[in-house]
Design a protein around this motif. Sequence first.
Motif, PDB file in Angstrom:
ATOM      1  N   ILE A  98       0.929  -1.211   0.138  1.00  0.00           N
ATOM      2  CA  ILE A  98      -0.075  -0.205   0.064  1.00  0.00           C
ATOM      3  C   ILE A  98       0.899   1.219   0.034  1.00  0.00           C
ATOM      4  O   ILE A  98       1.765   1.432   0.980  1.00  0.00           O
ATOM      5  CB  ILE A  98      -0.876   0.045   1.224  1.00  0.00           C
ATOM      6  N   VAL A  99       0.846   2.096  -1.172  1.00  0.00           N
ATOM      7  CA  VAL A  99       1.722   3.075  -1.294  1.00  0.00           C
ATOM      8  C   VAL A  99       1.035   4.466  -1.131  1.00  0.00           C
ATOM      9  O   VAL A  99       0.047   4.784  -1.482  1.00  0.00           O
ATOM     10  CB  VAL A  99       2.395   2.965  -2.616  1.00  0.00           C
ATOM     11  N   LEU A 100       1.392   5.347  -0.474  1.00  0.00           N
ATOM     12  CA  LEU A 100       1.086   6.753  -0.360  1.00  0.00           C
ATOM     13  C   LEU A 100       1.719   7.378  -1.349  1.00  0.00           C
ATOM     14  O   LEU A 100       3.002   7.735  -1.754  1.00  0.00           O
ATOM     15  CB  LEU A 100       1.531   7.331   1.168  1.00  0.00           C
ATOM     16  N   VAL A 101       0.686   7.832  -2.483  1.00  0.00           N
ATOM     17  CA  VAL A 101       1.176   8.018  -3.979  1.00  0.00           C
ATOM     18  C   VAL A 101       1.339   9.479  -3.992  1.00  0.00           C
ATOM     19  O   VAL A 101       0.693  10.392  -3.537  1.00  0.00           O
ATOM     20  CB  VAL A 101       0.070   7.596  -4.775  1.00  0.00           C
ATOM     21  N   HIS A 102       2.339  10.114  -4.546  1.00  0.00           N
ATOM     22  CA  HIS A 102       3.050  11.476  -4.893  1.00  0.00           C
ATOM     23  C   HIS A 102       2.936  11.661  -6.254  1.00  0.00           C
ATOM     24  O   HIS A 102       3.470  10.376  -7.024  1.00  0.00           O
ATOM     25  CB  HIS A 102       4.014  12.066  -4.049  1.00  0.00           C
ATOM     26  N   ALA A 103       2.765  12.500  -6.880  1.00  0.00           N
ATOM     27  CA  ALA A 103       3.011  12.856  -8.410  1.00  0.00           C
ATOM     28  C   ALA A 103       4.581  12.525  -8.535  1.00  0.00           C
ATOM     29  O   ALA A 103       4.851  12.049  -9.786  1.00  0.00           O
ATOM     30  CB  ALA A 103       2.519  14.223  -8.937  1.00  0.00           C
ATOM     31  N   ASP A 104       5.401  12.960  -7.723  1.00  0.00           N
ATOM     32  CA  ASP A 104       6.821  12.469  -7.904  1.00  0.00           C
ATOM     33  C   ASP A 104       7.230  11.243  -7.197  1.00  0.00           C
ATOM     34  O   ASP A 104       6.898  10.956  -5.977  1.00  0.00           O
ATOM     35  CB  ASP A 104       7.719  13.471  -7.203  1.00  0.00           C
ATOM     36  N   PRO A 105       7.252  10.195  -8.138  1.00  0.00           N
ATOM     37  CA  PRO A 105       7.606   8.604  -7.454  1.00  0.00           C
ATOM     38  C   PRO A 105       8.649   8.748  -6.208  1.00  0.00           C
ATOM     39  O   PRO A 105       8.488   7.884  -5.510  1.00  0.00           O
ATOM     40  CB  PRO A 105       7.810   7.875  -8.711  1.00  0.00           C
ATOM     41  N   ALA A 106       9.433   9.464  -6.515  1.00  0.00           N
ATOM     42  CA  ALA A 106      10.694   9.661  -5.451  1.00  0.00           C
ATOM     43  C   ALA A 106      10.059  10.013  -4.051  1.00  0.00           C
ATOM     44  O   ALA A 106      10.674   9.752  -2.998  1.00  0.00           O
ATOM     45  CB  ALA A 106      11.800  10.553  -5.771  1.00  0.00           C
ATOM     46  N   LEU A 107       8.897  10.692  -4.103  1.00  0.00           N
ATOM     47  CA  LEU A 107       8.368  11.191  -2.892  1.00  0.00           C
ATOM     48  C   LEU A 107       7.063  10.179  -2.380  1.00  0.00           C
ATOM     49  O   LEU A 107       6.554  10.563  -1.201  1.00  0.00           O
ATOM     50  CB  LEU A 107       7.609  12.473  -2.963  1.00  0.00           C
ATOM     51  N   SER A 108       6.708   9.028  -3.064  1.00  0.00           N
ATOM     52  CA  SER A 108       5.846   8.176  -2.590  1.00  0.00           C
ATOM     53  C   SER A 108       6.507   7.259  -1.362  1.00  0.00           C
ATOM     54  O   SER A 108       7.736   7.005  -1.333  1.00  0.00           O
ATOM     55  CB  SER A 108       5.573   7.300  -3.694  1.00  0.00           C
ATOM     56  N   VAL A 109       5.521   6.759  -0.361  1.00  0.00           N
ATOM     57  CA  VAL A 109       5.959   6.306   0.843  1.00  0.00           C
ATOM     58  C   VAL A 109       5.205   4.966   0.976  1.00  0.00           C
ATOM     59  O   VAL A 109       4.006   4.841   0.658  1.00  0.00           O
ATOM     60  CB  VAL A 109       5.805   7.163   1.717  1.00  0.00           C
ATOM     61  N   THR A 110       5.762   3.774   1.204  1.00  0.00           N
ATOM     62  CA  THR A 110       5.125   2.610   1.257  1.00  0.00           C
ATOM     63  C   THR A 110       4.978   2.458   2.889  1.00  0.00           C
ATOM     64  O   THR A 110       5.744   2.400   3.630  1.00  0.00           O
ATOM     65  CB  THR A 110       6.179   1.476   0.867  1.00  0.00           C
ATOM     66  N   LEU A 111       3.592   2.237   2.995  1.00  0.00           N
ATOM     67  CA  LEU A 111       3.022   2.274   4.406  1.00  0.00           C
ATOM     68  C   LEU A 111       2.619   0.733   4.739  1.00  0.00           C
ATOM     69  O   LEU A 111       2.660   0.479   5.986  1.00  0.00           O
ATOM     70  CB  LEU A 111       1.521   3.035   4.422  1.00  0.00           C
ATOM     71  N   TYR A 112       2.650  -0.101   3.941  1.00  0.00           N
ATOM     72  CA  TYR A 112       2.389  -1.548   4.216  1.00  0.00           C
ATOM     73  C   TYR A 112       2.760  -2.499   3.214  1.00  0.00           C
ATOM     74  O   TYR A 112       2.717  -2.211   1.972  1.00  0.00           O
ATOM     75  CB  TYR A 112       0.949  -1.911   4.503  1.00  0.00           C
ATOM     76  N   SER A 113       3.385  -3.569   3.265  1.00  0.00           N
ATOM     77  CA  SER A 113       3.595  -4.433   2.442  1.00  0.00           C
ATOM     78  C   SER A 113       3.635  -5.912   3.103  1.00  0.00           C
ATOM     79  O   SER A 113       3.894  -6.155   4.259  1.00  0.00           O
ATOM     80  CB  SER A 113       4.916  -4.305   1.716  1.00  0.00           C
ATOM     81  N   ALA A 114       3.226  -6.821   2.313  1.00  0.00           N
ATOM     82  CA  ALA A 114       2.846  -8.320   2.791  1.00  0.00           C
ATOM     83  C   ALA A 114       3.298  -9.457   1.633  1.00  0.00           C
ATOM     84  O   ALA A 114       3.224  -8.880   0.441  1.00  0.00           O
ATOM     85  CB  ALA A 114       1.790  -8.542   3.484  1.00  0.00           C
ATOM     86  N   PRO A 115       3.462 -10.499   1.824  1.00  0.00           N
ATOM     87  CA  PRO A 115       4.072 -11.456   0.628  1.00  0.00           C
ATOM     88  C   PRO A 115       2.405 -11.862   0.400  1.00  0.00           C
ATOM     89  O   PRO A 115       2.444 -12.973  -0.672  1.00  0.00           O
ATOM     90  CB  PRO A 115       4.657 -12.811   1.479  1.00  0.00           C
ATOM     91  N   HIS A 116       1.505 -11.541   0.583  1.00  0.00           N
ATOM     92  CA  HIS A 116       0.220 -12.025   0.319  1.00  0.00           C
ATOM     93  C   HIS A 116      -0.970 -10.885   0.508  1.00  0.00           C
ATOM     94  O   HIS A 116      -0.580  -9.981   0.854  1.00  0.00           O
ATOM     95  CB  HIS A 116      -0.411 -13.155   1.363  1.00  0.00           C
ATOM     96  N   ILE A 117      -2.255 -11.241  -0.018  1.00  0.00           N
ATOM     97  CA  ILE A 117      -2.919 -10.144  -0.101  1.00  0.00           C
ATOM     98  C   ILE A 117      -4.125 -10.362   1.005  1.00  0.00           C
ATOM     99  O   ILE A 117      -5.212  -9.700   0.893  1.00  0.00           O
ATOM    100  CB  ILE A 117      -3.796 -10.148  -1.470  1.00  0.00           C
ATOM    101  N   ASP A 118      -4.021 -11.260   1.927  1.00  0.00           N
ATOM    102  CA  ASP A 118      -5.067 -11.584   3.052  1.00  0.00           C
ATOM    103  C   ASP A 118      -5.492 -10.115   3.623  1.00  0.00           C
ATOM    104  O   ASP A 118      -6.572 -10.092   3.832  1.00  0.00           O
ATOM    105  CB  ASP A 118      -4.317 -12.318   3.950  1.00  0.00           C
TER     106      ASP A 118
END
Length: 202
Positions: A98-118
């Motif tokens: 789950i990414v906090l998206v900015h128009a500049d990809p370098a400023l985007s921030v990942t808030l959550y990641s996991a090996p599955h979609i549960d």
Amino acid sequence: MRQQMAKAQMAEAWPPVATCPYVALERPAAPEAWPLVFQSLDPGADRGVRLIELGLDRVVLRRRVAGVPMKLDRPLADYEGLAVALLDPEGDDEGVAIVLVHADPALSVTLYSAPHIDDVVAEWRGWSETLGLPMLVTEADGTRRPAYARIGRLTVAEIKARRPRRGPLKHRRPSVYRRRAAGSSLGGLTVHRGERELIARD
């Protein structure tokens, strides 16, 4: 001596890189628990990491490049929303983020990641409600659109059509017309006055 002190300060400000490849931030329940401070991978920075300070109104990104500290401070309103992305779009890895998206990809921030979609949908919705930003759906051409219509921080649900009146009761006369009209308290009885009463006696 100064060099040792500088290295100690740097080690204190920049904690060791986390070995876990996934991000699992806990959303604070109380306003005083903000901002969140955590690490994120940054290939262009020294040691491959950057420090992120996430608040309810601002995002502060800190990193060092060739030993030079850099700081970027952006209002949260500059971010488009929260999008779900594959960790390996062209591979077989089923990991999601789950990414906090900015128009500049370098400023985007990942808030959550996991090996599955549960748990991704629950996390996606939770971060959207917490930060007041829309849930974004990524189209095939790479563009993003809100998953739900919004007015400010409010999510607008689809308007449901009125249920059609069908079935055996459709033509029934409304009950309001079957109510009895109010009458007099005597119920239409005739009252006789001034007459002698006849009593039968054995």
